[in-house]
Design a protein around this motif. Sequence first.
Motif, PDB file in Angstrom:
ATOM      1  N   GLN A   1      -7.191  10.734  10.899  1.00 10.97           N
ATOM      2  CA  GLN A   1      -8.489  10.542  11.552  1.00 10.97           C
ATOM      3  C   GLN A   1      -8.360  10.117  13.015  1.00 10.97           C
ATOM      4  O   GLN A   1      -7.409   9.430  13.398  1.00 10.97           O
ATOM      5  N   ASP A   2      -9.352  10.519  13.793  1.00 15.78           N
ATOM      6  CA  ASP A   2      -9.471  10.006  15.152  1.00 15.78           C
ATOM      7  C   ASP A   2     -10.153   8.639  15.110  1.00 15.78           C
ATOM      8  O   ASP A   2     -11.011   8.387  14.258  1.00 15.78           O
ATOM      9  N   THR A   3      -9.780   7.768  16.042  1.00 12.40           N
ATOM     10  CA  THR A   3     -10.386   6.440  16.116  1.00 12.40           C
ATOM     11  C   THR A   3     -11.841   6.534  16.587  1.00 12.40           C
ATOM     12  O   THR A   3     -12.139   7.229  17.560  1.00 12.40           O
ATOM     13  N   LYS A   4     -12.741   5.842  15.890  1.00 19.50           N
ATOM     14  CA  LYS A   4     -14.161   5.857  16.243  1.00 19.50           C
ATOM     15  C   LYS A   4     -14.650   4.492  16.737  1.00 19.50           C
ATOM     16  O   LYS A   4     -15.627   4.418  17.476  1.00 19.50           O
ATOM     17  N   GLN A   5     -13.998   3.441  16.292  1.00 12.27           N
ATOM     18  CA  GLN A   5     -14.377   2.086  16.719  1.00 12.27           C
ATOM     19  C   GLN A   5     -13.129   1.382  17.246  1.00 12.27           C
ATOM     20  O   GLN A   5     -12.055   1.484  16.673  1.00 12.27           O
ATOM     21  N   GLU A   6     -13.304   0.666  18.350  1.00 11.39           N
ATOM     22  CA  GLU A   6     -12.177  -0.072  18.920  1.00 11.39           C
ATOM     23  C   GLU A   6     -11.776  -1.234  18.010  1.00 11.39           C
ATOM     24  O   GLU A   6     -10.598  -1.416  17.687  1.00 11.39           O
ATOM     25  N   VAL A   7     -12.755  -2.033  17.624  1.00 13.30           N
ATOM     26  CA  VAL A   7     -12.512  -3.188  16.758  1.00 13.30           C
ATOM     27  C   VAL A   7     -13.633  -3.274  15.730  1.00 13.30           C
ATOM     28  O   VAL A   7     -14.805  -3.073  16.064  1.00 13.30           O
ATOM     29  N   VAL A   8     -13.264  -3.603  14.503  1.00 14.05           N
ATOM     30  CA  VAL A   8     -14.247  -3.882  13.452  1.00 14.05           C
ATOM     31  C   VAL A   8     -13.931  -5.252  12.865  1.00 14.05           C
ATOM     32  O   VAL A   8     -12.781  -5.531  12.508  1.00 14.05           O
TER      33      VAL A   8
ATOM     34  N   ALA B   1     -14.838   5.542   7.195  1.00 14.18           N
ATOM     35  CA  ALA B   1     -15.887   6.259   7.921  1.00 14.18           C
ATOM     36  C   ALA B   1     -15.956   5.836   9.387  1.00 14.18           C
ATOM     37  O   ALA B   1     -16.139   6.672  10.278  1.00 14.18           O
ATOM     38  N   VAL B   2     -15.793   4.542   9.672  1.00 19.61           N
ATOM     39  CA  VAL B   2     -15.886   4.069  11.062  1.00 19.61           C
ATOM     40  C   VAL B   2     -14.548   4.174  11.785  1.00 19.61           C
ATOM     41  O   VAL B   2     -14.497   4.074  13.014  1.00 19.61           O
ATOM     42  N   SER B   3     -13.457   4.374  11.034  1.00 15.08           N
ATOM     43  CA  SER B   3     -12.122   4.627  11.576  1.00 15.08           C
ATOM     44  C   SER B   3     -11.771   3.720  12.752  1.00 15.08           C
ATOM     45  O   SER B   3     -11.601   4.175  13.886  1.00 15.08           O
ATOM     46  N   PRO B   4     -11.628   2.412  12.517  1.00 14.81           N
ATOM     47  CA  PRO B   4     -11.348   1.478  13.624  1.00 14.81           C
ATOM     48  C   PRO B   4      -9.882   1.485  14.039  1.00 14.81           C
ATOM     49  O   PRO B   4      -8.988   1.747  13.235  1.00 14.81           O
ATOM     50  N   ALA B   5      -9.655   1.172  15.307  1.00  9.11           N
ATOM     51  CA  ALA B   5      -8.285   1.016  15.799  1.00  9.11           C
ATOM     52  C   ALA B   5      -7.709  -0.328  15.354  1.00  9.11           C
ATOM     53  O   ALA B   5      -6.497  -0.483  15.184  1.00  9.11           O
ATOM     54  N   LYS B   6      -8.622  -1.291  15.173  1.00  5.97           N
ATOM     55  CA  LYS B   6      -8.194  -2.626  14.744  1.00  5.97           C
ATOM     56  C   LYS B   6      -9.231  -3.205  13.798  1.00  5.97           C
ATOM     57  O   LYS B   6     -10.428  -3.063  14.038  1.00  5.97           O
ATOM     58  N   ILE B   7      -8.760  -3.839  12.717  1.00  7.80           N
ATOM     59  CA  ILE B   7      -9.645  -4.476  11.746  1.00  7.80           C
ATOM     60  C   ILE B   7      -9.287  -5.955  11.668  1.00  7.80           C
ATOM     61  O   ILE B   7      -8.127  -6.299  11.393  1.00  7.80           O
ATOM     62  N   ILE B   8     -10.258  -6.807  11.930  1.00 12.47           N
ATOM     63  CA  ILE B   8     -10.051  -8.250  11.754  1.00 12.47           C
ATOM     64  C   ILE B   8     -10.825  -8.677  10.519  1.00 12.47           C
ATOM     65  O   ILE B   8     -12.049  -8.598  10.487  1.00 12.47           O
ATOM     66  N   VAL B   9     -10.093  -9.085   9.500  1.00 13.05           N
ATOM     67  CA  VAL B   9     -10.702  -9.488   8.240  1.00 13.05           C
ATOM     68  C   VAL B   9     -10.895 -10.996   8.253  1.00 13.05           C
ATOM     69  O   VAL B   9      -9.923 -11.754   8.367  1.00 13.05           O
ATOM     70  N   HIS B  10     -12.134 -11.432   8.152  1.00 14.58           N
ATOM     71  CA  HIS B  10     -12.452 -12.861   8.097  1.00 14.58           C
ATOM     72  C   HIS B  10     -12.712 -13.213   6.626  1.00 14.58           C
ATOM     73  O   HIS B  10     -13.671 -12.723   6.021  1.00 14.58           O
ATOM     74  N   THR B  11     -11.837 -14.026   6.059  1.00 19.07           N
ATOM     75  CA  THR B  11     -11.937 -14.329   4.629  1.00 19.07           C
ATOM     76  C   THR B  11     -11.361 -15.698   4.329  1.00 19.07           C
ATOM     77  O   THR B  11     -10.489 -16.199   5.066  1.00 19.07           O
ATOM     78  N   LYS B  12     -11.832 -16.288   3.244  1.00 23.33           N
ATOM     79  CA  LYS B  12     -11.277 -17.550   2.759  1.00 23.33           C
ATOM     80  C   LYS B  12     -10.247 -17.321   1.645  1.00 23.33           C
ATOM     81  O   LYS B  12      -9.597 -18.256   1.195  1.00 23.33           O
ATOM     82  N   VAL B  13     -10.132 -16.066   1.192  1.00 31.71           N
ATOM     83  CA  VAL B  13      -9.203 -15.753   0.096  1.00 31.71           C
ATOM     84  C   VAL B  13      -8.351 -14.537   0.491  1.00 31.71           C
ATOM     85  O   VAL B  13      -8.525 -13.435  -0.027  1.00 31.71           O
TER      86      VAL B  13
ATOM     87  N   GLU C   1     -22.135  -7.038  16.295  1.00 32.18           N
ATOM     88  CA  GLU C   1     -23.374  -6.386  15.901  1.00 32.18           C
ATOM     89  C   GLU C   1     -23.124  -5.648  14.588  1.00 32.18           C
ATOM     90  O   GLU C   1     -22.080  -5.012  14.419  1.00 32.18           O
ATOM     91  N   PRO C   2     -24.075  -5.716  13.622  1.00 28.38           N
ATOM     92  CA  PRO C   2     -23.869  -5.040  12.330  1.00 28.38           C
ATOM     93  C   PRO C   2     -23.647  -3.542  12.521  1.00 28.38           C
ATOM     94  O   PRO C   2     -24.272  -2.916  13.393  1.00 28.38           O
ATOM     95  N   ILE C   3     -22.757  -2.992  11.729  1.00 24.69           N
ATOM     96  CA  ILE C   3     -22.452  -1.565  11.777  1.00 24.69           C
ATOM     97  C   ILE C   3     -23.172  -0.860  10.632  1.00 24.69           C
ATOM     98  O   ILE C   3     -23.041  -1.253   9.463  1.00 24.69           O
ATOM     99  N   THR C   4     -23.905   0.169  10.969  1.00 24.90           N
ATOM    100  CA  THR C   4     -24.528   1.006   9.944  1.00 24.90           C
ATOM    101  C   THR C   4     -23.616   2.196   9.703  1.00 24.90           C
ATOM    102  O   THR C   4     -23.290   2.945  10.634  1.00 24.90           O
ATOM    103  N   VAL C   5     -23.196   2.379   8.471  1.00 25.89           N
ATOM    104  CA  VAL C   5     -22.209   3.406   8.144  1.00 25.89           C
ATOM    105  C   VAL C   5     -22.887   4.595   7.493  1.00 25.89           C
ATOM    106  O   VAL C   5     -23.664   4.453   6.551  1.00 25.89           O
ATOM    107  N   GLU C   6     -22.589   5.782   8.027  1.00 24.25           N
ATOM    108  CA  GLU C   6     -23.042   7.023   7.413  1.00 24.25           C
ATOM    109  C   GLU C   6     -21.888   7.611   6.623  1.00 24.25           C
ATOM    110  O   GLU C   6     -20.831   7.906   7.174  1.00 24.25           O
ATOM    111  N   HIS C   7     -22.101   7.796   5.316  1.00 24.06           N
ATOM    112  CA  HIS C   7     -21.025   8.290   4.454  1.00 24.06           C
ATOM    113  C   HIS C   7     -21.080   9.800   4.239  1.00 24.06           C
ATOM    114  O   HIS C   7     -20.228  10.350   3.556  1.00 24.06           O
TER     115      HIS C   7
END
Length: 314
Positions: free
Chosen positions: A209-216, A266-278, A234-240
């Motif tokens: 895939q080509d990158t569609k979002q710089e950061v998610v 679907a959003v194909s980010p270059a970078k994903i930052i996962v914010h989680t407690k687990v 800003e919230p991302i609306t995803v089209e599937h």
Amino acid sequence: MELFRIQAVVNGERNKKYIAQLQQLLACEMTVELHKYTFDTAGEPLFELNLKNDNTIVCLPKLPQFQLIKHGPIIYKAAAAIVADFIVQHLESHMMEQMIARKYASYSKTDRASILQFSQIVLQGEDWDGYGAKFIEADQKRRKQVIATELFDYWSTDSLLLLEGFTTFRLAAYRQELNEVIEYALDEFVLEKQYKEFIDLLKYFVYLQDTKQEVVHLFHYSGQDFTLYDKNFEPITVEHNSDAIVAEMIETEMNMNDMVLSSLIAVSPAKIIVHTKVPQQQIIRTIASIFENRVTVCSQCAHCSKLATEGSQP
């Protein structure tokens, strides 16, 4: 007169050490059990155990003090319990390995080793909320009792115990139980293999895939409750629609109703930052496995602190 003779076909110093340990355990346990009920007036043992060079343990009575009718059942019951423990602790894995080799001969050596590993995991179990360890101990005790009962009956008609033959051609109930464990492990192995193949497919799809979002920013609240935000939070609306096939695959293969994987693909980010407690939760590990070095897991930033209040916006 021999009370019993145990012959083991073993190779290597480690296995010889096991047989020597078995002799010591037999001597100790049988002495303890005899002293619970009776002992000779001189305080001398009522039997002797000899370990031969051919890895054979021979139990001989001390006559005339030893009385077969009086002392025999005590000796055989104690010996049966120790041998049963030895079989479960040291031979069970080898028995399953042989059963797997015969039943699944068409499988590769690597796959058979994996099935054995899954079988051992099933037998060892897991510690669920502190109850797992107790369950494992109780289950092992039950298996040992099944073996000990059959072994006690066997010694009533035959004093020679060939361990390899006994574990291969006797113990029908015990072997059937191991066979059921192996069949269950095979199902788990197949599912795990399909899962890995599916993950590899998604990884390849992501790679193409080509990158569609710089950061998610992926906010994980609990369970499989996720929300996606862009680099400006800003919230991302995803089209599937364009990835309907992938979405259907994920929902079918992984049973993830929230479709977080499909959304990320679907959003194909270059970078994903996962914010989680687990961070160790399975879904988080799956995301990291698919997107690999694109993923950063965060649990201590200012935005993560808001996860304490479920559903709180960043």
